[in-house]
Design a protein around this motif. Structure first.
Motif, short mmCIF file in Angstrom:
data_model
loop_
_atom_site.label_atom_id
_atom_site.label_comp_id
_atom_site.label_asym_id
_atom_site.label_seq_id
_atom_site.Cartn_x
_atom_site.Cartn_y
_atom_site.Cartn_z
N LEU A 538 61.42 20.77 4.51
CA LEU A 538 60.31 21.32 5.29
C LEU A 538 59.05 20.47 5.16
O LEU A 538 58.18 20.50 6.03
CB LEU A 538 60.01 22.75 4.85
CG LEU A 538 61.12 23.79 5.09
CD1 LEU A 538 60.69 25.14 4.51
CD2 LEU A 538 61.42 23.94 6.57
N ASP A 539 58.95 19.73 4.04
CA ASP A 539 57.75 18.92 3.81
C ASP A 539 57.59 17.82 4.85
O ASP A 539 56.47 17.34 5.06
CB ASP A 539 57.82 18.28 2.41
CG ASP A 539 57.77 19.34 1.31
OD1 ASP A 539 57.17 20.39 1.53
OD2 ASP A 539 58.36 19.10 0.24
N ASN A 540 58.67 17.44 5.48
CA ASN A 540 58.62 16.33 6.45
C ASN A 540 58.60 16.79 7.90
O ASN A 540 58.71 15.97 8.82
CB ASN A 540 59.84 15.41 6.24
CG ASN A 540 59.89 14.85 4.83
OD1 ASN A 540 58.85 14.46 4.28
ND2 ASN A 540 61.08 14.82 4.23
N ILE A 541 58.45 18.10 8.11
CA ILE A 541 58.49 18.63 9.48
C ILE A 541 57.07 18.84 9.99
O ILE A 541 56.25 19.49 9.31
CB ILE A 541 59.29 19.94 9.53
CG1 ILE A 541 60.76 19.66 9.17
CG2 ILE A 541 59.20 20.60 10.90
CD1 ILE A 541 61.61 20.89 9.07
N GLU A 542 56.79 18.34 11.17
CA GLU A 542 55.46 18.46 11.77
C GLU A 542 55.12 19.93 12.02
O GLU A 542 55.93 20.69 12.54
CB GLU A 542 55.43 17.68 13.09
CG GLU A 542 54.06 17.65 13.76
CD GLU A 542 54.08 16.88 15.07
OE1 GLU A 542 53.06 16.93 15.78
OE2 GLU A 542 55.10 16.23 15.37
N GLY A 543 53.94 20.32 11.60
CA GLY A 543 53.49 21.69 11.83
C GLY A 543 53.78 22.64 10.68
O GLY A 543 53.41 23.82 10.73
N VAL A 544 54.45 22.14 9.63
CA VAL A 544 54.76 22.99 8.47
C VAL A 544 53.95 22.50 7.27
O VAL A 544 54.23 21.43 6.71
CB VAL A 544 56.26 22.96 8.14
CG1 VAL A 544 56.54 23.83 6.91
CG2 VAL A 544 57.08 23.46 9.32
N GLY A 545 52.95 23.29 6.92
CA GLY A 545 52.14 22.99 5.75
C GLY A 545 52.57 23.85 4.56
O GLY A 545 53.53 24.62 4.66
N PRO A 546 51.86 23.77 3.44
CA PRO A 546 52.25 24.54 2.24
C PRO A 546 52.32 26.05 2.47
O PRO A 546 53.25 26.71 2.02
CB PRO A 546 51.14 24.19 1.24
CG PRO A 546 50.63 22.86 1.69
CD PRO A 546 50.73 22.87 3.18
N LYS A 547 51.34 26.60 3.18
CA LYS A 547 51.33 28.05 3.41
C LYS A 547 52.48 28.48 4.31
O LYS A 547 53.15 29.49 4.06
CB LYS A 547 49.99 28.49 4.00
CG LYS A 547 48.82 28.40 3.02
CD LYS A 547 47.55 28.95 3.63
CE LYS A 547 46.41 28.92 2.62
NZ LYS A 547 45.13 29.44 3.20
N ARG A 548 52.71 27.70 5.39
CA ARG A 548 53.80 28.06 6.31
C ARG A 548 55.16 27.87 5.63
O ARG A 548 56.09 28.65 5.84
CB ARG A 548 53.69 27.19 7.58
CG ARG A 548 54.61 27.60 8.70
CD ARG A 548 54.17 26.97 10.01
NE ARG A 548 53.06 27.68 10.61
CZ ARG A 548 52.36 27.24 11.67
NH1 ARG A 548 52.66 26.07 12.21
NH2 ARG A 548 51.38 27.95 12.16
N LYS A 549 55.25 26.84 4.80
CA LYS A 549 56.48 26.61 4.05
C LYS A 549 56.78 27.78 3.12
O LYS A 549 57.92 28.28 3.05
CB LYS A 549 56.34 25.32 3.24
CG LYS A 549 57.44 25.06 2.23
CD LYS A 549 57.09 23.83 1.42
CE LYS A 549 57.99 23.67 0.22
NZ LYS A 549 57.61 22.51 -0.61
N GLN A 550 55.75 28.25 2.40
CA GLN A 550 55.93 29.39 1.50
C GLN A 550 56.33 30.63 2.28
O GLN A 550 57.19 31.41 1.84
CB GLN A 550 54.63 29.63 0.73
CG GLN A 550 54.73 30.70 -0.34
CD GLN A 550 53.44 30.86 -1.12
OE1 GLN A 550 52.42 30.30 -0.75
NE2 GLN A 550 53.49 31.62 -2.19
N LYS A 551 55.73 30.82 3.45
CA LYS A 551 56.04 31.99 4.29
C LYS A 551 57.49 31.96 4.74
O LYS A 551 58.20 32.98 4.72
CB LYS A 551 55.09 32.00 5.49
CG LYS A 551 55.26 33.18 6.43
CD LYS A 551 54.24 33.10 7.55
CE LYS A 551 54.35 34.30 8.48
NZ LYS A 551 53.36 34.22 9.58
N LEU A 552 57.96 30.78 5.13
CA LEU A 552 59.35 30.64 5.60
C LEU A 552 60.35 30.93 4.49
O LEU A 552 61.31 31.68 4.68
CB LEU A 552 59.57 29.23 6.15
CG LEU A 552 58.89 28.90 7.50
CD1 LEU A 552 58.87 27.39 7.72
CD2 LEU A 552 59.62 29.61 8.64
N LEU A 553 60.10 30.35 3.32
CA LEU A 553 61.04 30.54 2.21
C LEU A 553 61.02 31.97 1.69
O LEU A 553 62.05 32.52 1.29
CB LEU A 553 60.70 29.56 1.08
CG LEU A 553 61.01 28.09 1.38
CD1 LEU A 553 60.43 27.19 0.31
CD2 LEU A 553 62.51 27.87 1.50
#
Length: 588
Positions: A538-553
């Motif tokens: 997810l770290d390499n996907i455009e539009g996914v930052g730390p907060k959005r990454k945490q929300k997804l997981l």
């Protein structure tokens, strides 16, 4: 037992050390004796107090080492205790050396508080039995004598220079005469010679007051007050300036209290007391304590050690470099009496606390053993699992010895062979890995295994132990109520509820065990999840930052589960359509 009797019959009568062992070969206790045969035999004959009976009940074997003299056996005993850390031996609670105040031998000297003594690297003052006192004394000296504070020289002036606690040698040249003058002042101060410093501060205070510099005058006045508080000693014990330690002892109900009065510059500066159960002769316990009390490698022992007349000063004289005295009259005998009085007060004041602790621990495991109709569970191991929707499953094991947590024996297990949510399989893997290693390394087996769960978890563990390893270890389960609190102890083939009073110490022990294993499992799982979330595709996907990454997981649980979702599943939790498409493309 027959083999044990045979070994007892051929014991030598020379001095030496003996090592008592349990059925797993673990060393329970190390002792010394003038006569090995008489001492070791005494454990298995005659009446004993409860603590010694408990030790004897666990002994299945022993070993011994013959020495040339009693002093040799005392030193050997100390080394064996340090090597094996037997459960029934008493080690000093504070195994750290006392702190010293040090003036370093550097071009730009510093003032430090340290526990490591290297005489070639500086001048040492102490020891200070109270670490807080040492640090407060250093703080006071820092305000009076502006020596360098930085470990490495900076390239610009620091805060200490601006508040007057450093001369700024990083920028300005400081003459050696200035350092010599400050070191002489510090030396006089730490040797108790404060009169000149107090007079100098008084002169500065009056000068500042006359110049209407009242802030400075107040600071000098406050410094005088701090010096008075810091250097305040208890009453003068002797007229000389000899450093000495004075030992006294008291015995009650199978326990021994030893009090040490530390006298420096003729003043009583600190009292230290230790309280422990007696496992040996009083004389042997006293010698053992003194040898442990002093770091025999230290060159900073007191000049004199004073002990009660009941003991053999020649033995102590051979193991420490200080002169050993047994005063019979006068002020020094009064110091021995004061040490004895302190020891008696310590044992009287603390005995109730010790008894309460025993009720919480030793008595609790004895009652638990009786309730389950098994041998006293001296060693208890408990297991629990943790996962979120089957993601990053882990198991843990906590160990309680004599009713107290033994954190060095805690174990963590990342579950490797289980997919999705399978609590039983996860626990089976952890138990299998734990006791495979225990058998392989010949580690002590527990007297009782506790699982955080009911009959299903209990049967899973029993199956692994009996069917796979041929181990017959009692297994109990802890069931919780709807408030997630310890409710029932389960035991037996059908997981019957064991009758226990909810206000009993044994039930409180079970609660502590269940809370501890649950806490340990949760903390381990959180650390695993935080690491797994730290780096991902997810770290390499455009539009996914730390907060959005945490929300997804947090919502989906894992990358694997995201792969099975549609764009709309992401939109439902607030992810923009174009980002959702990038995510699905990036995790393929």
């Amino acid at each position: 037992m027959t083999e044990l009797k045979l070994k007892l019959s051929v014991l030598p009568t020379e001095p030496g050390c003996y090592l008592m062992k349990d059925k797993y070969g673990e060393i329970l206790y190390v002792g010394k004796a003038k006569n090995l045969r008489n001492r070791v035999r005494s454990y298995f004959t005659g009446a004993h107090d409860e603590k010694t009976m408990r030790l004897v009940s666990e002994i299945t074997d022993f070993d011994f080492i013959v020495t040339s003299t009693e002093v040799e056996s005392l030193l050997l005993e100390l080394n064996l205790i340090k090597k094996h850390y037997p459960r029934y031996n008493i080690l000093l609670k504070d195994d750290k050396s006392y702190p010293f105040i040090k003036i370093t031998k550097e071009k730009h000297p510093r003032l430090l508080v340290t526990r490591t003594v290297k005489p070639s690297s500086g001048t040492y003052f102490g020891p200070y039995p109270n670490a807080y006192s040492a640090h407060e004394t250093k703080k006071l000296l820092d305000r009076i004598y502006p020596l360098r504070k930085c470990n490495t020289m900076p390239d610009k002036l620091c805060l200490y220079y601006h508040i007057g606690q450093c001369l700024g040698p990083c920028v300005y040249d400081v003459e050696q005469e200035q350092y010599d003058e400050m070191i002489q002042g510090i030396t006089r101060f730490l040797n108790g010679e404060t009169d000149q410093i107090m007079q100098d501060l008084k002169d500065k205070m009056e000068t500042a007051s006359e110049a209407l510099e009242f802030e400075k005058a107040k600071e000098y006045r406050d410094l005088r007050g701090h010096i008075e508080n810091t250097m305040m000693k208890q009453k003068m014990m002797t007229a000389d300036m000899t450093s000495r330690d004075v030992f006294g002892y008291s015995v009650s109900k199978g326990w021994m209290s030893i009090s040490v009065l530390l006298i420096r510059n003729g003043n009583l500066i600190e009292k230290k007391a230790e309280l422990f159960p007696i496992q040996d002769d009083i004389e042997e316990e006293f010698y053992r304590y003194i040898v442990q009390f002093y770091d025999l490698k230290s060159s900073l022992l007191p000049k004199e050690v004073h002990i009660p007349k009941e003991f053999n000063k020649d033995i102590i004289s051979e193991v420490i470099e200080s002169k050993v005295f047994q005063p019979k009259r006068g002020a020094k005998k009064e110091m021995i009496e004061l040490a004895v009085k302190n020891a008696k007060i310590a044992i009287d004041n603390k005995f109730d606390i010790i008894e309460r602790d025993e009720r919480r621990t030793v008595k609790a495991i004895e009652a638990l053993g009786e309730a389950l109709d098994i041998e006293t569970p001296i060693r208890i191991e408990a297991f629990d699992n943790s996962n979120i929707q089957g993601v990053d499953p882990v198991s843990v094991m906590v160990s309680f010895i004599d009713g107290k947590p033994s954190k060095k024996n805690y174990r963590k297990y990342k579950i490797k062979t289980v997919e999705d949510i399978d609590d039983y399989a996860s626990m089976a893997e952890a138990v299998r890995r734990r006791y495979t290693r225990v058998l392989k390394e010949k580690l002590p087996l527990p007297n009782l295994i506790i699982v955080d769960g009911a009959l299903g978890h209990m049967n899973t563990v029993k199956s692994v132990l009996l069917d796979e390893m041929s181990l017959d270890i009692p297994v109990a389960g802890l069931a919780k109520n709807d408030k997630h609190q310890t409710a029932e102890l389960l035991f037996g083939d059908n997981g019957e509820i064991v009758p226990m009073k909810k206000n009993s110490q044994s039930f409180y022990l079970l609660q502590r065990i269940q809370d501890e294993v649950h806490r340990f499992a949760i903390s381990f799982h959180r650390s695993i999840r935080s690491k797994s979330q730290a780096v991902s595709v997810l770290d390499n996907i455009e539009g996914v930052g730390p907060k959005r990454k945490q929300k997804l997981l947090k919502h989906f649980g894992s990358i694997k589960r995201m792969k099975d979702k549609e764009v709309n599943d992401f939109i439902e939790i607030g992810i923009p359509k174009n980002v959702a498409e990038h995510i699905l493309e990036g995790i393929k």
